[in-house]
Design an enzyme around this catalytic site. Structure first.
Site, PDB file in Angstrom:
ATOM      1  CB  CYS A  63      38.282  41.808  45.840  1.00 34.20           C
ATOM      2  SG  CYS A  63      38.792  43.378  45.117  1.00 34.20           S
ATOM      3  NE  ARG A  64      46.360  39.997  43.097  1.00 30.18           N
ATOM      4  CZ  ARG A  64      46.847  40.982  42.349  1.00 30.18           C
ATOM      5  NH1 ARG A  64      46.037  41.842  41.773  1.00 30.18           N
ATOM      6  NH2 ARG A  64      48.146  41.102  42.170  1.00 30.18           N
TER       7      ARG A  64
END
Length: 98
Positions: A63-64
């Site tokens: 993810c980020r």
């Protein structure tokens, strides 16, 4: 939950391995760039699309920053999937993107 650094994932790709990577960011975030070959399944859809995954294979979840991927990894692990969370997420990624 297993974890791997972004550098370790990058090294696997550089060595010619083809790890199965699931990017759980939102579609708009992925448009800014993703790890080559990663499949986008936004976190909110993981529960509904996990049937597309193979329990006999290992997946790297991205993810980020590592938070959403940790939640996705925990959820998938509880359902019998083999997963590794990429610690630090795309913020730690220094490799190529597409």
């Amino acid at each position: 939950m297993k974890e791997m650094t972004a550098k370790e994932v990058e090294n696997r790709l550089a060595e010619g391995e083809c790890p199965l990577i699931i990017d759980v960011r939102e579609v708009e975030e992925v448009r800014e760039g993703k790890i080559p070959g990663a499949v986008n399944i936004p976190l909110g859809l993981v529960e509904f699309r996990m049937h597309e995954l193979d329990k006999s294979k290992e997946y790297i979840i991205v993810c980020r920053s590592g938070g959403r991927s940790a939640r996705a990894s925990q959820f998938l692990e509880e359902h019998g999937y083999q997963v590794i969370n990429m610690a630090g997420g795309m913020l730690a990624w220094e490799g190529k993107t597409e």
